[in-house]
Scaffold this motif. Structure first.
Motif, PDB file in Angstrom:
ATOM      1  N   VAL A  13       6.895   3.062   1.706  1.00 49.04           N
ATOM      2  CA  VAL A  13       5.663   3.072   0.529  1.00 49.04           C
ATOM      3  C   VAL A  13       4.293   2.834   1.414  1.00 49.04           C
ATOM      4  O   VAL A  13       4.434   1.776   1.977  1.00 49.04           O
ATOM      5  CB  VAL A  13       5.940   2.024  -0.317  1.00 49.04           C
ATOM      6  CG1 VAL A  13       4.833   1.726  -1.332  1.00 49.04           C
ATOM      7  CG2 VAL A  13       7.237   2.294  -0.928  1.00 49.04           C
ATOM      8  N   GLY A  14       3.528   3.918   1.569  1.00 49.71           N
ATOM      9  CA  GLY A  14       2.255   3.643   2.205  1.00 49.71           C
ATOM     10  C   GLY A  14       2.416   3.660   3.615  1.00 49.71           C
ATOM     11  O   GLY A  14       2.975   4.075   4.120  1.00 49.71           O
ATOM     12  N   LEU A  15       1.547   2.507   4.212  1.00 54.49           N
ATOM     13  CA  LEU A  15       1.472   2.650   5.622  1.00 54.49           C
ATOM     14  C   LEU A  15       2.244   1.299   6.051  1.00 54.49           C
ATOM     15  O   LEU A  15       2.192   0.177   5.472  1.00 54.49           O
ATOM     16  CB  LEU A  15       0.173   2.635   6.263  1.00 54.49           C
ATOM     17  CG  LEU A  15      -0.837   3.836   5.924  1.00 54.49           C
ATOM     18  CD1 LEU A  15      -1.958   3.812   6.424  1.00 54.49           C
ATOM     19  CD2 LEU A  15      -0.186   5.167   6.517  1.00 54.49           C
ATOM     20  N   GLY A  16       2.903   1.523   7.287  1.00 54.40           N
ATOM     21  CA  GLY A  16       3.484  -0.019   7.843  1.00 54.40           C
ATOM     22  C   GLY A  16       4.946   0.305   8.223  1.00 54.40           C
ATOM     23  O   GLY A  16       5.575   1.390   7.808  1.00 54.40           O
ATOM     24  N   GLY A  17       5.622  -0.789   8.783  1.00 52.07           N
ATOM     25  CA  GLY A  17       6.969  -0.596   9.202  1.00 52.07           C
ATOM     26  C   GLY A  17       8.006  -0.798   8.293  1.00 52.07           C
ATOM     27  O   GLY A  17       9.115  -0.273   8.450  1.00 52.07           O
TER      28      GLY A  17
ATOM     29  N   ASP B 202      -0.977  -4.869   1.314  1.00 49.36           N
ATOM     30  CA  ASP B 202      -0.078  -5.168   0.261  1.00 49.36           C
ATOM     31  C   ASP B 202       0.269  -6.657   0.428  1.00 49.36           C
ATOM     32  O   ASP B 202       1.118  -7.242   0.876  1.00 49.36           O
ATOM     33  CB  ASP B 202       1.257  -4.659   0.618  1.00 49.36           C
ATOM     34  CG  ASP B 202       2.743  -4.764  -0.592  1.00 49.36           C
ATOM     35  OD1 ASP B 202       2.115  -5.538  -1.506  1.00 49.36           O
ATOM     36  OD2 ASP B 202       3.344  -4.289  -0.780  1.00 49.36           O
TER      37      ASP B 202
ATOM     38  N   GLU C  80       2.793  -8.161   7.634  1.00 46.37           N
ATOM     39  CA  GLU C  80       3.753  -8.703   8.628  1.00 46.37           C
ATOM     40  C   GLU C  80       3.295 -10.324   8.884  1.00 46.37           C
ATOM     41  O   GLU C  80       2.396 -10.617   9.119  1.00 46.37           O
ATOM     42  CB  GLU C  80       3.737  -8.052   9.674  1.00 46.37           C
ATOM     43  CG  GLU C  80       4.053  -6.575   9.586  1.00 46.37           C
ATOM     44  CD  GLU C  80       4.547  -5.733  10.863  1.00 46.37           C
ATOM     45  OE1 GLU C  80       5.007  -6.402  11.890  1.00 46.37           O
ATOM     46  OE2 GLU C  80       4.396  -4.494  10.735  1.00 46.37           O
TER      47      GLU C  80
ATOM     48  N   ASN D 246       9.750  -7.120  -3.779  1.00 48.54           N
ATOM     49  CA  ASN D 246       9.635  -5.556  -4.278  1.00 48.54           C
ATOM     50  C   ASN D 246      10.677  -4.766  -4.040  1.00 48.54           C
ATOM     51  O   ASN D 246      10.732  -3.546  -4.445  1.00 48.54           O
ATOM     52  CB  ASN D 246       8.248  -5.152  -4.024  1.00 48.54           C
ATOM     53  CG  ASN D 246       7.253  -5.767  -3.619  1.00 48.54           C
ATOM     54  OD1 ASN D 246       6.931  -6.873  -4.614  1.00 48.54           O
ATOM     55  ND2 ASN D 246       6.406  -5.662  -2.942  1.00 48.54           N
TER      56      ASN D 246
ATOM     57  N   SER E 296       3.246  -8.794  -1.265  1.00 50.29           N
ATOM     58  CA  SER E 296       4.461  -8.668  -0.459  1.00 50.29           C
ATOM     59  C   SER E 296       4.245  -9.586   0.800  1.00 50.29           C
ATOM     60  O   SER E 296       5.361 -10.400   1.140  1.00 50.29           O
ATOM     61  CB  SER E 296       4.950  -7.369   0.087  1.00 50.29           C
ATOM     62  OG  SER E 296       5.086  -6.456  -1.070  1.00 50.29           O
TER      63      SER E 296
ATOM     64  N   PRO F  69      -0.763   1.582  -0.039  1.00 45.73           N
ATOM     65  CA  PRO F  69      -0.636   0.353   0.331  1.00 45.73           C
ATOM     66  C   PRO F  69      -0.437   0.208   1.636  1.00 45.73           C
ATOM     67  O   PRO F  69       0.374   1.132   2.575  1.00 45.73           O
ATOM     68  CB  PRO F  69       0.748  -0.210  -0.535  1.00 45.73           C
ATOM     69  CG  PRO F  69       1.370   0.934  -1.118  1.00 45.73           C
ATOM     70  CD  PRO F  69       0.322   2.196  -1.001  1.00 45.73           C
ATOM     71  N   VAL F  70      -0.772  -0.806   2.306  1.00 53.57           N
ATOM     72  CA  VAL F  70      -0.493  -1.101   3.872  1.00 53.57           C
ATOM     73  C   VAL F  70       0.362  -2.205   4.121  1.00 53.57           C
ATOM     74  O   VAL F  70      -0.019  -3.497   3.705  1.00 53.57           O
ATOM     75  CB  VAL F  70      -1.978  -1.216   4.729  1.00 53.57           C
ATOM     76  CG1 VAL F  70      -1.691  -1.639   6.226  1.00 53.57           C
ATOM     77  CG2 VAL F  70      -2.756  -0.006   4.386  1.00 53.57           C
ATOM     78  N   ALA F  71       1.314  -2.372   4.715  1.00 56.13           N
ATOM     79  CA  ALA F  71       2.346  -3.600   4.773  1.00 56.13           C
ATOM     80  C   ALA F  71       1.713  -4.508   5.687  1.00 56.13           C
ATOM     81  O   ALA F  71       0.740  -4.355   6.474  1.00 56.13           O
ATOM     82  CB  ALA F  71       3.587  -2.927   5.675  1.00 56.13           C
TER      83      ALA F  71
END
Lengths: 320, 214
Positions: B90-94, A136, A301, B137, A139, A297-299
């Motif tokens: 939403v999706g992967l992640g924290g 992502d 950081e 978002n 973001s 989506p992959v966050a």
């Protein structure tokens, strides 16, 4: 007469013959099924990690994995797909060179019954790849933009180094960053140039920017390779203390420089997680699972000096 | 001899035409689905999309939001259970999101936010309504009404976030800033993005898309 006729129709005829050859079904090779890992470039350590992680996870799942380097060249990418289709690979874990240009290759693989899973970079179609596992970027760069304003302040001069202009990630990062920074009218962007996500090119571009704008306060780079190149140029010009450098990727060398306070921040985008997810999805697909989301989506950081010790090896240290 | 010349001329013309058509075809055959995606991408207008989304889905969808007081109590009791019950990932992640509605009494106001206490006997800020520039978002992803898979590319999807934020700044925040005086009651609906549970849960930072002040 015959020779003339053949001469006139030969380009389409050869094309048809070539396509017929590609569409055929030669015998599958013996041994474990093969997975192709086609990577946009292995000239950038981040993509080496992505490719190696994809290969490692595919191998762990019982496949024979082969890595192909497209060297940021669509022609080489096309040749890799021809090879993969002709050699009847079972699936492709794909990091494209161009969001639009790469669609055709994915469609040809699909038509040949070879599923494609995009990693990190997107293609602008939702009916070609089985799934796309994407950072992502927008973001991530919103968070980076907020941190940029916090560190640089609400006024100052800065430059931006863009990545490959044909890649969606370039613009998602730039737009995420500008969605924040452009709200502060006294933060002036004095230069915006592409350095193609490349360290050596970033060094050259940064040198040129410094010639024209010796008084900048910061530089935002669309990836960490360019951040390293920009930092190198600043170091050579004796401006590394004056100009704050911001990157994006979470490459090990940049995370280290963030921890040391030499680069202000980067954003970790988890290449190993994306590669593992793509390999696992390919495995599930080949075992019959067809219920897969088109985009995952992959966050991303934010990594700054205050939390850099929590990151390393292209991910979070506390991750499993 | 003349016949042979005509034949050569005709053949050359046909050859030239064939080569020209090969490199510059009069039409391309495109699968219907692909053509539909191209047309949709060309016709995509984030402002018009958000206009339709706002009135057709977002405002009517506010009924799905969790009550703010209930959520704050749930988070205090067990933040993992609260996340599983009310959060949206939403999706992967924290990161994850809460879609929240409620009302509270204004107990703090600064340049970019309005602090609310949700209970009468509470003086501390329990939720913060964002009142300054809106980034990110939170509303696009927090409600669950929009799905990235419905968009041909992520740039279009990201343009939605920017347009939603612009609309909130122009149409929602002016009323909040005017009406948010200490002691006033504010009713709100909005979304909170939780990136770090140690800092983002108390107080919850909410991007409001609906605000009612006295």
């Amino acid at each position: 007469m015959t020779r003339t006729s053949v001469g006139v129709v030969s380009p389409p005829l050869f094309l048809l013959l070539a396509l017929a050859g590609c569409g055929g079904s030669p015998a599958k090779p013996a041994g474990p099924p093969r997975i192709a890992v086609i990577i946009s470039t292995l000239n950038n350590p981040w993509f080496v990690v992505l490719g190696e992680a994809a290969k490692e996870h595919a191998t762990r799942l019982g496949y024979d994995a082969v890595v192909f380097d497209s060297q940021n060249d669509p022609a080489k990418e096309a040749a890799h797909f021809e090879n993969v289709i002709a050699s009847r690979f079972a699936a492709v874990l794909f990091n494209p060179t161009d969001a639009d240009g790469s669609i055709a290759y994915v469609r040809r693989a699909k038509q040949s019954g070879i599923p494609v899973f995009c990693m990190d970079r997107e293609i602008n179609a939702t009916d070609a790849a089985v799934s796309q596992i994407l950072s992502d970027n927008y973001s991530g760069c919103v968070a980076l933009g907020k941190y940029f304003v916090k560190q640089v302040g609400e006024s100052g001069k800065y430059a931006e180094l863009l990545g490959l202009v044909g890649d969606n990630n370039t613009w998602n990062r730039s737009k995420g960053f500008h969605s924040v920074v452009d709200r502060y009218p006294d933060l002036k962007m004095v230069a915006q140039q592409s350095a193609d996500f490349d360290r050596a090119k970033a060094l050259e571009v940064m040198e040129a920017i410094l010639q024209a704008n010796p008084d900048i306060d910061a530089v935002f780079c669309g990836n960490d390779a360019m951040a390293m190149g920009a930092y190198q140029a600043l170091l050579a010009a004796g401006k590394d203390k004056q100009v704050m450098v911001f990157g994006f990727d979470g490459a090990d060398d940049v995370v280290q420089l963030v921890a040391e306070g030499k680069i202000v921040a980067t954003a970790m985008q988890f290449p190993k997680l994306m590669a593992r997810t793509a390999a696992e999805m390919a495995d599930q697909y080949l075992k019959g699972d067809r219920e897969m989301p088109q985009k995952i989506p992959v966050a991303v950081e934010l990594v700054h000096q205050g939390n850099a010790d929590k990151f390393g090896d292209y991910g979070r240290k506390d991750a499993d | 001899m003349a016949g042979r010349r005509r034949w050569i001329t005709g053949t050359t013309a046909a050859a030239g035409t064939a080569v020209l058509l090969y490199f510059l075809p009069l039409f391309h055959v495109v699968p219907l689905e692909q053509a539909g995606q191209r047309a949709a991408a060309a016709a995509y207008d984030p402002v018009a999309f958000v206009e339709r989304f706002w009135t057709g889905q977002l405002i009517p969808g506010a009924a799905r939001a969790v009550d703010a007081a209930e959520l704050v109590a749930a988070v205090q009791q067990d933040r993992q259970l609260a996340r599983e019950t009310h959060g949206r990932r939403v999706g992967l992640g924290g990161a994850y999101y809460y879609f929240i509605a409620g009302s509270g009494r204004v107990v703090a106001v600064d340049r970019n936010s309005v602090g609310l206490a949700l209970c009468d006997d509470q003086q501390q800020v329990q939720v913060l309504l964002e009142a300054g520039p809106i980034f990110g978002n939170a509303v696009r992803d927090g409600t669950g009404l929009l799905d990235v898979n419905d968009f041909a590319n992520s740039q279009d999807f990201n343009a939605l976030a920017a347009e939603i934020n612009r609309r909130i700044e122009q149409q929602v925040l002016p009323a909040l800033r005017t009406g948010a005086v200490i002691g006033a009651t504010v009713r709100f609906v909005g979304c909170a993005e939780i990136l770090d549970e140690d800092t983002d849960l108390s107080p919850l930072r909410i991007v409001p898309f609906l605000v009612e002040t006295p």
